[in-house]
Design a protein around this motif. Structure first.
Motif, PDB file in Angstrom:
ATOM      1  N   ASP A 213     -33.117  62.568  71.480  1.00  0.00           N
ATOM      2  CA  ASP A 213     -33.947  61.381  71.297  1.00  0.00           C
ATOM      3  C   ASP A 213     -33.365  60.175  72.021  1.00  0.00           C
ATOM      4  OD1 ASP A 213     -35.876  62.628  69.874  1.00  0.00           O
ATOM      5  OD2 ASP A 213     -35.228  61.945  67.899  1.00  0.00           O
ATOM      6  N   ARG A 216     -34.272  60.532  75.472  1.00  0.00           N
ATOM      7  CA  ARG A 216     -35.708  60.315  75.710  1.00  0.00           C
ATOM      8  C   ARG A 216     -36.060  58.838  75.726  1.00  0.00           C
ATOM      9  NH1 ARG A 216     -39.213  63.512  71.633  1.00  0.00           N
ATOM     10  NH2 ARG A 216     -40.885  62.456  72.755  1.00  0.00           N
ATOM     11  N   VAL A 217     -35.505  58.062  74.813  1.00  0.00           N
ATOM     12  CA  VAL A 217     -35.863  56.639  74.814  1.00  0.00           C
ATOM     13  C   VAL A 217     -35.268  55.906  76.013  1.00  0.00           C
ATOM     14  CG1 VAL A 217     -36.202  56.503  72.325  1.00  0.00           C
ATOM     15  CG2 VAL A 217     -33.986  55.914  73.291  1.00  0.00           C
ATOM     16  N   LEU A 218     -34.294  56.522  76.673  1.00  0.00           N
ATOM     17  CA  LEU A 218     -33.775  55.919  77.909  1.00  0.00           C
ATOM     18  C   LEU A 218     -34.611  56.342  79.114  1.00  0.00           C
ATOM     19  CD1 LEU A 218     -29.915  56.314  77.489  1.00  0.00           C
ATOM     20  CD2 LEU A 218     -31.292  54.282  77.162  1.00  0.00           C
ATOM     21  N   ASN A 219     -35.653  57.139  78.855  1.00  0.00           N
ATOM     22  CA  ASN A 219     -36.553  57.526  79.944  1.00  0.00           C
ATOM     23  C   ASN A 219     -35.891  58.323  81.047  1.00  0.00           C
ATOM     24  OD1 ASN A 219     -39.346  56.403  79.781  1.00  0.00           O
ATOM     25  ND2 ASN A 219     -38.075  54.702  79.082  1.00  0.00           N
ATOM     26  N   VAL A 220     -35.027  59.247  80.672  1.00  0.00           N
ATOM     27  CA  VAL A 220     -34.392  60.045  81.722  1.00  0.00           C
ATOM     28  C   VAL A 220     -35.410  61.058  82.251  1.00  0.00           C
ATOM     29  CG1 VAL A 220     -32.152  59.815  80.640  1.00  0.00           C
ATOM     30  CG2 VAL A 220     -33.529  61.815  80.145  1.00  0.00           C
TER      31      VAL A 220
ATOM     32  N   GLY B  60     -41.986  55.770  70.558  1.00  0.00           N
ATOM     33  CA  GLY B  60     -42.758  56.776  71.276  1.00  0.00           C
ATOM     34  C   GLY B  60     -42.262  58.184  70.992  1.00  0.00           C
ATOM     35  N   LEU B  61     -41.425  58.341  69.966  1.00  0.00           N
ATOM     36  CA  LEU B  61     -40.894  59.665  69.643  1.00  0.00           C
ATOM     37  C   LEU B  61     -41.771  60.393  68.637  1.00  0.00           C
ATOM     38  CD1 LEU B  61     -37.092  58.804  69.302  1.00  0.00           C
ATOM     39  CD2 LEU B  61     -38.239  59.913  71.221  1.00  0.00           C
ATOM     40  N   PRO B  79     -41.926  57.408  75.088  1.00  0.00           N
ATOM     41  CA  PRO B  79     -40.919  56.386  75.359  1.00  0.00           C
ATOM     42  C   PRO B  79     -41.234  55.657  76.669  1.00  0.00           C
ATOM     43  CG  PRO B  79     -39.899  58.489  74.846  1.00  0.00           C
ATOM     44  CD  PRO B  79     -41.354  58.750  75.035  1.00  0.00           C
ATOM     45  N   GLY B  80     -40.780  54.439  76.786  1.00  0.00           N
ATOM     46  CA  GLY B  80     -41.063  53.703  78.018  1.00  0.00           C
ATOM     47  C   GLY B  80     -39.920  52.789  78.395  1.00  0.00           C
ATOM     48  N   PRO B  81     -39.841  52.426  79.665  1.00  0.00           N
ATOM     49  CA  PRO B  81     -38.744  51.584  80.144  1.00  0.00           C
ATOM     50  C   PRO B  81     -38.859  50.147  79.661  1.00  0.00           C
ATOM     51  CG  PRO B  81     -40.315  52.036  81.914  1.00  0.00           C
ATOM     52  CD  PRO B  81     -40.769  52.822  80.736  1.00  0.00           C
ATOM     53  N   VAL B  85     -33.635  50.596  72.586  1.00  0.00           N
ATOM     54  CA  VAL B  85     -33.591  51.116  71.224  1.00  0.00           C
ATOM     55  C   VAL B  85     -32.151  51.190  70.716  1.00  0.00           C
ATOM     56  CG1 VAL B  85     -34.051  53.147  69.803  1.00  0.00           C
ATOM     57  CG2 VAL B  85     -35.674  52.489  71.583  1.00  0.00           C
ATOM     58  N   GLY B 105     -27.427  53.753  80.418  1.00  0.00           N
ATOM     59  CA  GLY B 105     -28.649  53.092  79.946  1.00  0.00           C
ATOM     60  C   GLY B 105     -29.182  52.102  80.968  1.00  0.00           C
ATOM     61  N   LYS B 107     -28.687  52.015  84.156  1.00  0.00           N
ATOM     62  CA  LYS B 107     -29.158  52.698  85.363  1.00  0.00           C
ATOM     63  C   LYS B 107     -30.582  53.222  85.181  1.00  0.00           C
ATOM     64  CE  LYS B 107     -27.696  56.716  86.927  1.00  0.00           C
ATOM     65  NZ  LYS B 107     -26.659  57.737  86.997  1.00  0.00           N
ATOM     66  N   HIS B 108     -30.881  53.722  83.989  1.00  0.00           N
ATOM     67  CA  HIS B 108     -32.206  54.295  83.803  1.00  0.00           C
ATOM     68  C   HIS B 108     -33.272  53.259  83.480  1.00  0.00           C
ATOM     69  CE1 HIS B 108     -29.972  58.060  83.777  1.00  0.00           C
ATOM     70  NE2 HIS B 108     -31.104  58.568  84.204  1.00  0.00           N
ATOM     71  N   ARG B 111     -33.708  50.764  87.577  1.00  0.00           N
ATOM     72  CA  ARG B 111     -33.355  51.683  88.645  1.00  0.00           C
ATOM     73  C   ARG B 111     -33.085  51.002  89.975  1.00  0.00           C
ATOM     74  NH1 ARG B 111     -34.701  57.195  86.884  1.00  0.00           N
ATOM     75  NH2 ARG B 111     -35.503  56.914  84.791  1.00  0.00           N
ATOM     76  N   ARG B 154     -25.542  48.575  74.976  1.00  0.00           N
ATOM     77  CA  ARG B 154     -26.387  49.345  75.874  1.00  0.00           C
ATOM     78  C   ARG B 154     -27.834  48.860  75.809  1.00  0.00           C
ATOM     79  NH1 ARG B 154     -26.585  55.731  75.000  1.00  0.00           N
ATOM     80  NH2 ARG B 154     -27.663  55.128  73.101  1.00  0.00           N
ATOM     81  N   MET B 158     -29.804  46.699  78.918  1.00  0.00           N
ATOM     82  CA  MET B 158     -30.955  47.283  79.614  1.00  0.00           C
ATOM     83  C   MET B 158     -32.017  46.234  79.899  1.00  0.00           C
ATOM     84  SD  MET B 158     -31.091  50.848  77.523  1.00  0.00           S
ATOM     85  CE  MET B 158     -32.776  51.249  77.917  1.00  0.00           C
TER      86      MET B 158
END
Ligand SMILES: Nc1ncnc2c1ncn2[C@@H]1O[C@H](COP(=O)(O)OP(=O)(O)OP(=O)(O)O)[C@@H](O)[C@H]1O
Ligand SMILES: [Mg+2]
Lengths: 310, 273
Positions: A213, A216-220, B60-61, B79-81, B85, B105, B107-108, B111, B154, B158
């Motif tokens: 999870d 997932r929330v980091l959008n990898v 979004g989980l 989930p979205g950028p 969280v 964190g 980096k993603h 980007r 983290r 972000m």
């Protein structure tokens, strides 16, 4: 910690050093066997071991590490002492079946080039089969395990196939493949493939949901998820499977070499015991032990490094 | 207050049920409230009332079983950028050092940044949460509170529009907790564009001190019990505020409401102060 932190006592006053001295002393007992002995080789071997131990004693920084090395040396000396006494000094065993250590070490020294070739042959087969298995089982296990996480049944098929012991493929492989070497690679491949696949899949299934999870929330992306998150999180399990695969590979390869090969460590042992050359048989057994220990030593080092975060 | 057009986050008649052996278990029932852009909203309620469930929907989980959850007017599809969280159970990657976790964190989420810049920002935020010295350590070598501070660093580093935080200071000691609350307000309030925050807590003082609004949920299944506007102006000075009689009175009323949950009190007018 600086090297100076360990006391002289912990460094040098050890059972191993005492046993080394005893080993040197028993050389002066009279020989009881008819054949010529070559005690120089055994003493030479012990001296090299002792020199290595003294270097380790002088340079060691951690007490646990030094204790381990010293204990291994002590065990080695105890073995040499018992072996020398039982053979050369009191002649308790059959000379022909059980030569004294000097003879064995002399033979070992003479056979180094030949042994090198056999070791190389065995390790090359292991490396081919094992690396192929790793390259196939790891990605497949990740994908299957991950799809099983989201409810796919493909994983159970793999579980069933993994339950079949890889030896049963040997006759089939012999019928199917052109050479002994290719059969060996196939057998090693199968022997390592299933444990690695099964361990990878169960490792992936056991990855905690909160780790997935948080990724997932980091959008990898999908690949990052598989190879940077799931793979890393499942690594402890995967390495257990890798170690099992390696063990089974060695067992199967040495057995196979004893049956059908013209080279390899297993062939060396089998060939010379068939010829009644028990000195070389013992040399072969020692070499198999040393090589496998060295491989697992390296494997454990690698494992420790990869799991340094635990 | 519900569903105004400008709201960043809108929950409309949100219902979430979990599948259980005996059938469905309703964790959240008919939740409706909105969070305006740049607003700081705390959600409080007793343990097990569905606060984490609510946040999972926003992350979004978890998909709503009924009703809708919208961000910028669009249903949340995953989930979205745009969302950072912090989970209730600190959720760092154990095989990455503190610094690597924060950098991963960043980096993603952003980007476009170069590698060096990513690490510079990671170090900056680790310093803000007081962990510069521990940045090279793995999570297994950090205390629970330290791990949670890395997770907070983290999420903040972000630099997302929305921050979703589930009892982020629960495992932190009282002194650090106060520091982190102030740091959070600092980072939230000084930005040219304020982040939209949904913050879950058990702590009434924390909720009042941090928030523009406090949404109080009933016990399981969670429903919106009260939606309370916090009247104190910003920037808030902790010692000044906590000592003032208006605060003491406000806090007493909120506490009474919290513990009077389910007593069937009638709607009080003061709630709309
Ligand atoms: N995955 C799940 N499957 C089934 N039931 C769940 C699941 N997750 C939570 N629940 C149930 O939903 C209810 C709400 O859980 P939730 O974790 O949202 O509570 P919470 O308000 O965050 O509690 P706490 O303050 O203790 O963290 C609880 O009764 C819980 O047992
Ligand atoms: Mg919770």
């Amino acid at each position: 910690m600086s090297p100076a932190k360990l006391s002289f006592r912990t460094r040098y006053v050890r059972t191993a050093n005492l046993l080394f001295a005893i080993f040197l002393l028993i050389q002066f007992l009279p020989n009881r066997i008819s054949k010529a002995d070559a005690p120089g080789y055994a003493v030479g071997f012990a001296v090299i071991a002792e020199a290595a131990l003294l270097c380790a004693s002088a340079l060691a920084t951690k007490k646990t590490g030094l204790c381990l090395i010293a204990d291994i040396a002590a065990f080695l000396y105890a073995l040499l002492i018992a072996w020398t006494l039982a053979t050369a000094k009191f002649n308790l065993t059959k000379e022909m079946l059980f030569p004294p250590p000097g003879i064995v070490f002399r033979q070992l020294a003479e056979d180094v080039p030949q042994l090198g070739r056999h070791i190389g042959s065995s390790l090359a087969l292991i490396a081919q089969g094992y690396l192929l298995a790793l390259a196939a089982a790891l990605p497949l296990g990740l994908v299957l395990g991950y799809s099983a996480r989201i409810g796919n049944a493909a994983a159970y098929v793999a579980k069933f196939l993994g339950a079949i012991p890889p030896v049963v493929y040997i006759p089939y492989g012999i019928a199917l493949l052109p050479s002994f070497r290719s059969v060996s690679v196939l057998v090693i491949f199968l022997a390592s493939f299933w444990p690695i696949l099964a361990a990878t899949m169960s490792g992936v299934l056991l990855v905690e949901r909160r780790i997935v999870d948080s990724a997932r929330v980091l959008n990898v992306g999908r690949l990052t998820m598989l190879f940077r998150i799931i793979l890393s999180a499942a690594l402890p399990q995967i390495l257990i499977g890798c170690s099992q695969g390696l063990t089974v590979s060695f067992i199967l390869l040495t057995s196979a070499e004893m049956i059908g090969a013209r080279s390899g460590m297993g062939f060396y042992v089998k060939n010379y015991s068939d010829l009644g050359n028990y000195t070389r048989t013992i040399v072969g057994v020692l070499v198999v032990g040393i090589v496998i220990s060295a491989v697992f030593f390296a494997f454990n080092k690698l494992q420790k490094f990869l799991l340094r975060w635990r | 207050m519900t569903g105004s057009r400008k709201d960043k986050i809108i929950l409309q008649n949100l219902t979430v049920s979990y599948e259980e052996k005996g059938g469905l278990f309703t964790a959240l029932d008919d939740i409706s409230f909105g969070v305006a852009d740049g607003e700081f909203v705390s959600v409080i309620g007793s343990s097990g009332c569905g606060k984490s469930t609510l946040l999972s929907v926003l992350e979004g989980l978890l998909r709503p079983s009924g009703g809708s959850a919208l961000i910028d007017g669009a249903p949340i599809s995953g989930p979205g950028p745009d969302r950072g969280v912090v989970f209730q159970s600190y959720s760092l990657f154990p095989w990455m050092t503190a610094r690597k976790n924060v950098a991963f964190g960043i980096k993603h989420a952003r980007r476009e940044l170069k590698r060096a810049e990513v690490y510079r920002i990671a170090d900056e935020y680790l310093e803000k949460v007081g962990l510069s010295d521990s940045r090279g350590r793995y999570p297994s070598r950090l205390s629970g509170g330290m791990q949670q501070r890395v997770a907070i660093a983290r999420a903040l580093a972000m630099d997302t529009d929305i921050l979703l935080m589930d009892e982020p200071f629960g495992a932190v000691d009282a002194k650090n907790r106060v520091q982190l609350q102030e740091m959070l307000l600092d980072l939230w309030g000084h930005e040219a564009r304020r982040k939209t925050v949904v913050f879950i807590t058990h702590d009434i003082d924390e909720a009042i001190f941090l928030s523009d609004r406090v949404v109080m949920l009933t016990e399981s299944p969670g429903r919106v019990y009260r939606d309370i506007h916090v009247p104190f102006p910003r920037p808030r000075d902790r010692s000044g505020l906590l000592g003032s009689s208006v605060y003491v009175e406000f806090r007493r009323d909120v506490t009474a409401l919290f513990f009077g949950d389910k007593t069937g009190e009638t709607e009080d007018d003061w709630v709309k102060i």
